[in-house]
Design an enzyme around this catalytic site. Structure first.
Site, PDB file in Angstrom:
ATOM      1  N   TYR A 165       0.862  -1.180   0.000  1.00 37.99           N
ATOM      2  CA  TYR A 165       0.000   0.000   0.000  1.00 37.99           C
ATOM      3  C   TYR A 165       0.896   1.227   0.000  1.00 37.99           C
ATOM      4  O   TYR A 165       1.812   1.324   0.818  1.00 37.99           O
ATOM      5  CB  TYR A 165      -0.891  -0.001   1.248  1.00 37.99           C
ATOM      6  CG  TYR A 165      -1.796   1.209   1.376  1.00 37.99           C
ATOM      7  CD1 TYR A 165      -2.901   1.357   0.552  1.00 37.99           C
ATOM      8  CD2 TYR A 165      -1.538   2.180   2.340  1.00 37.99           C
ATOM      9  CE1 TYR A 165      -3.726   2.467   0.671  1.00 37.99           C
ATOM     10  CE2 TYR A 165      -2.369   3.286   2.469  1.00 37.99           C
ATOM     11  CZ  TYR A 165      -3.462   3.424   1.631  1.00 37.99           C
ATOM     12  OH  TYR A 165      -4.283   4.517   1.763  1.00 37.99           O
ATOM     13  N   ASP A 202       9.349   2.479  -0.343  1.00 36.00           N
ATOM     14  CA  ASP A 202       8.344   3.181   0.450  1.00 36.00           C
ATOM     15  C   ASP A 202       8.592   2.798   1.907  1.00 36.00           C
ATOM     16  O   ASP A 202       8.190   1.724   2.364  1.00 36.00           O
ATOM     17  CB  ASP A 202       6.946   2.769  -0.010  1.00 36.00           C
ATOM     18  CG  ASP A 202       5.851   3.469   0.796  1.00 36.00           C
ATOM     19  OD1 ASP A 202       6.180   4.076   1.829  1.00 36.00           O
ATOM     20  OD2 ASP A 202       4.680   3.380   0.395  1.00 36.00           O
ATOM     21  N   LYS A 231       4.873   9.111   8.820  1.00 38.88           N
ATOM     22  CA  LYS A 231       4.695   8.550  10.165  1.00 38.88           C
ATOM     23  C   LYS A 231       5.760   9.055  11.149  1.00 38.88           C
ATOM     24  O   LYS A 231       5.654  10.174  11.622  1.00 38.88           O
ATOM     25  CB  LYS A 231       4.634   7.029  10.082  1.00 38.88           C
ATOM     26  CG  LYS A 231       3.452   6.564   9.172  1.00 38.88           C
ATOM     27  CD  LYS A 231       3.085   5.128   9.360  1.00 38.88           C
ATOM     28  CE  LYS A 231       2.106   4.621   8.328  1.00 38.88           C
ATOM     29  NZ  LYS A 231       0.708   4.865   8.636  1.00 38.88           N
TER      30      LYS A 231
HETATM   31  N1  HOZ Z   1      -3.349   3.165   6.142  1.00 38.75           N
HETATM   32  C1  HOZ Z   1      -3.196   2.990   7.536  1.00 38.75           C
HETATM   33  C2  HOZ Z   1      -2.823   1.622   7.891  1.00 38.75           C
HETATM   34  N2  HOZ Z   1      -1.935   0.968   7.046  1.00 38.75           N
HETATM   35  C3  HOZ Z   1      -4.432   3.328   8.299  1.00 38.75           C
HETATM   36  C4  HOZ Z   1      -4.503   4.753   8.586  1.00 38.75           C
HETATM   37  C5  HOZ Z   1      -5.553   5.118   9.622  1.00 38.75           C
HETATM   38  O1  HOZ Z   1      -6.639   4.574   9.594  1.00 38.75           O
HETATM   39  O2  HOZ Z   1      -5.269   5.948  10.441  1.00 38.75           O
END
Ligand code: HOZ
Length: 428
Positions: A142, A237, A265
């Site tokens: 992702y 990534d 992050k």
């Molecule tokens: N895309 C995030 C986990 N891989 C989730 C982001 C969220 O819901 O804060």
């Protein structure tokens, strides 16, 4: 009705699905999402005043735990000087210097406000640099929610059954080549099938968005060799893994240097930050030096820079990564022992303070094998742990995260809760 239930009903009246990011809605595990009242260290308190040990940690940013005093103080001090200027500050250079010092392949870095923006900008840069259109990605990885990456995507897109999101044009989909993770032969075949057309190969070098999945020995080195041979840009990534599995991310841990790296992050210390970095030769294509446009009103935001600087400085203290690695290993060994004791087929693994477990007898190396996991057992295990005050990700297809505020006692309590939870599940 519980306070969480009432809050969820209220939210659903004005926010699609009641959440601002889909995985949070608990659709994969059922039940009502927990609404957070406050958090500190490795725990949070929900609206029903129950305290949980947190293994999501905001999906990765909080390697120092919730509300770390040094991070809070840095943000408060920055806020007192003004929250946004739309003009440069020295804090941006300071955080950029920290990144360049810590992440081996990054010579220059541009800040934005999220990981999605970082990968989107990296792709544009790679296309401009190579003069090619196609991107190779891997199913189950992702890279945020830009159109080009929502083809066989992981995380919420996978969890909620929309890995190929509606709304993506056929033209965009044609330029994305999605392959099985860990399949080097498929990458070779893609370069043969599209000679001179592939701008970049992008991947999570350790995958955290289809559960936690590691590269097979030689996979990353093979990608490095193939991209070099075919003149394509290799993008790691490291939004999740950067500053998480080692100070310099997977690239430092595995000693494989990509051309570009996307970050998010931890680099924002819990505030919204993304960053794209790489070799100067590529980064200098960015406007205003080059012609590749990329911008943002809140890019380099002073509060976010302050949180990032405080976090990266603390991460340079001796021993922190060793402690985190040891804790995650203790957790995974403990869970492994519990699952074996109860005869639960599983796979469990960790690197640094990232971890994951699947309920399948089959080794998990890609999306197809990840999907063999018993997701209904995951959902029941998730709720049984929740009852015992332990918060794992509300989806099988996400990674777990520890912070420097977790300790051996908390980990041992978690393992004991898992033992109790599975005994209870088997008794019903
Ligand atoms: N895309 C995030 C986990 N891989 C989730 C982001 C969220 O819901 O804060």
């Amino acid at each position: 009705m519980s306070q969480n239930g009432a809050a969820f009903e209220r939210a659903q009246r004005v926010i699609p699905g009641g959440v601002n990011s889909p995985v949070r809605a608990f659709k994969a595990v059922g039940g009502t999402p927990l609404f957070v009242k406050s958090a500190r260290g490795c725990t949070f308190v929900d609206l029903d005043d129950k305290t949980y040990v947190d293994y999501v940690m905001s999906w990765g940013p909080l390697i120092l735990g919730h509300a770390h005093p040094a991070v809070v103080e840095a943000v408060q001090n920055a806020a007192g000087r003004g929250t946004s200027f739309g003009a440069p500050t020295e804090a941006e250079s300071e955080l950029a210097e920290l990144i360049v010092g810590m992440v081996p392949s990054v010579e220059k870095v541009r800040f934005c406000s999220s990981g999605t923006e970082a990968t989107m900008s990296a792709l544009r840069l790679a296309r401009a640099f190579t003069g090619r259109d196609k991107v190779v990605k891997f199913a189950g990885c992702y890279h945020g929610h830009a159109d080009a990456f929502l083809i066989s995507a992981g995380s919420g897109a996978l969890t909620l059954g929309t890995p190929d999101s509606p709304g993506i044009t056929a033209g965009t989909a044609r330029d994305t080549v999605s392959l099985a993770y860990n399949d080097l032969d498929a990458v070779r075949a893609a370069f043969d099938a599209h000679p001179g057309e592939i701008a970049c190969v992008i991947l999570e070098p350790y995958v955290g968005n289809m559960g936690f999945v590691l590269p097979k020995p030689g996979f990353l080195a093979g990608l490095r060799e193939l991209t070099q041979r075919h003149g394509a840009v290799l993008i790691f990534d490291e939004v999740m893994t950067g500053f998480r599995v080692a100070p310099g991310g997977v690239q430092q841990r595995e000693n494989i240097l990509p051309d570009m790296t996307t970050l998010g992050k931890i680099v924002g210390g819990g505030l919204p930050v993304g960053a794209v970095g790489g070799r100067s030769e590529i980064m200098e294509r960015l406007s205003p030096v080059g012609a590749v446009y990329q911008a943002g009103t809140l890019s380099g935001n002073p509060l976010a820079m302050a949180a990032g600087i405080a976090t990266l400085r603390l991460l340079q203290e001796a021993g922190i990564y060793e402690k985190l690695d040891g804790l995650a290993a203790r957790l995974i060994e403990g869970l492994d022992t519990v699952f074996v004791r109860h005869g639960v087929a599983h796979q469990a693994t960790q690197r640094g303070s990232m971890f994951g477990f699947f309920f399948t007898p089959q080794p998990v190396t890609d999306l197809a094998s990840a999907k063999t996991s018993d997701v209904s057992f995951y959902a029941r295990f998730f709720h049984a742990m929740l009852e015992r005050g332990i918060y794992f990700a509300p989806s099988q297809f996400e990674a777990g995260f520890l912070s420097s505020m977790h300790d051996e006692a908390v980990v041992d309590r978690t393992v004991a809760a898992a033992d109790d939870a599975i005994a209870a599940l088997h008794a019903t």
